[in-house]
Motif scaffolding. Structure first.
Motif, mmCIF file in Angstrom:
data_model
loop_
_atom_site.group_PDB
_atom_site.id
_atom_site.type_symbol
_atom_site.label_atom_id
_atom_site.label_comp_id
_atom_site.label_asym_id
_atom_site.label_seq_id
_atom_site.Cartn_x
_atom_site.Cartn_y
_atom_site.Cartn_z
ATOM 1 N N GLY A 42 53.980 35.191 36.469
ATOM 2 C CA GLY A 42 53.638 35.016 37.873
ATOM 3 C C GLY A 42 54.576 34.012 38.512
ATOM 4 N N TYR A 43 54.242 33.612 39.727
ATOM 5 C CA TYR A 43 55.093 32.686 40.468
ATOM 6 C C TYR A 43 55.158 31.325 39.775
ATOM 7 N N ASN A 44 54.036 30.870 39.246
ATOM 8 C CA ASN A 44 53.983 29.584 38.557
ATOM 9 C C ASN A 44 53.443 29.814 37.140
ATOM 10 N N PRO A 45 54.314 30.213 36.188
ATOM 11 C CA PRO A 45 53.820 30.532 34.844
ATOM 12 C C PRO A 45 53.248 29.306 34.128
ATOM 13 N N HIS A 46 52.168 29.519 33.406
ATOM 14 C CA HIS A 46 51.572 28.454 32.597
ATOM 15 C C HIS A 46 51.110 29.065 31.281
ATOM 16 N N PRO A 47 50.999 28.261 30.231
ATOM 17 C CA PRO A 47 50.604 28.811 28.930
ATOM 18 C C PRO A 47 49.156 29.276 28.949
ATOM 19 N N TYR A 48 48.885 30.320 28.170
ATOM 20 C CA TYR A 48 47.518 30.818 28.059
ATOM 21 C C TYR A 48 46.775 29.926 27.079
#
Length: 126
Positions: A42-48
């Motif tokens: 997405g626009y602001n990737p973050h870890p799951y």
């Protein structure tokens, strides 16, 4: 990509740390330990990273859980050893495993409460 569950303890002085601070501490520890996490697209990737329900402040736990998604080849034992070298005293990874049930399938929990008193008379009055 595979999903892994980490069971950890929260004891000692860390019982006064909030759930959001535990989230932040674990996220930073995963980054410092160089665990190959899967990131959202997405626009602001973050870890799951997914945690179980939060504990109340001042409560210790011997079995908290956290789910993460891993990319690449890293063993569960390697994840455990890397994380335990990074985490502060009071947080410790007890187990890492891949074969687990969905949280919606949990039917009950088992709790143990421990009360400490200076003498028996005080305990009886309480």
């Amino acid at each position: 990509m595979r999903e892994v569950r980490l069971r950890f303890t929260k004891q000692g002085r860390l019982k006064c740390i909030s759930h959001l601070d535990i989230n932040r501490a674990m996220s930073r520890a995963l980054t410092r330990a160089k665990i190959p996490l899967w990131y959202t697209e997405g626009y602001n990737p973050h870890p799951y990273i997914s945690f179980s329900l939060p504990l109340s402040l001042g409560v210790e736990s011997m079995c908290e859980s956290m789910n993460i998604r891993i990319v690449g080849d890293i063993t569960n034992d390697e994840i455990k050893s890397r994380m335990n070298t990074i985490l502060p005293p009071g947080l410790k990874i007890r187990d890492v495993y891949s074969d687990f049930s969905d949280a919606s399938e949990i039917a009950y929990s088992d709790y143990v409460y421990k009360f400490t008193f200076s003498d028996n008379d005080t305990a009886i009055k309480k």
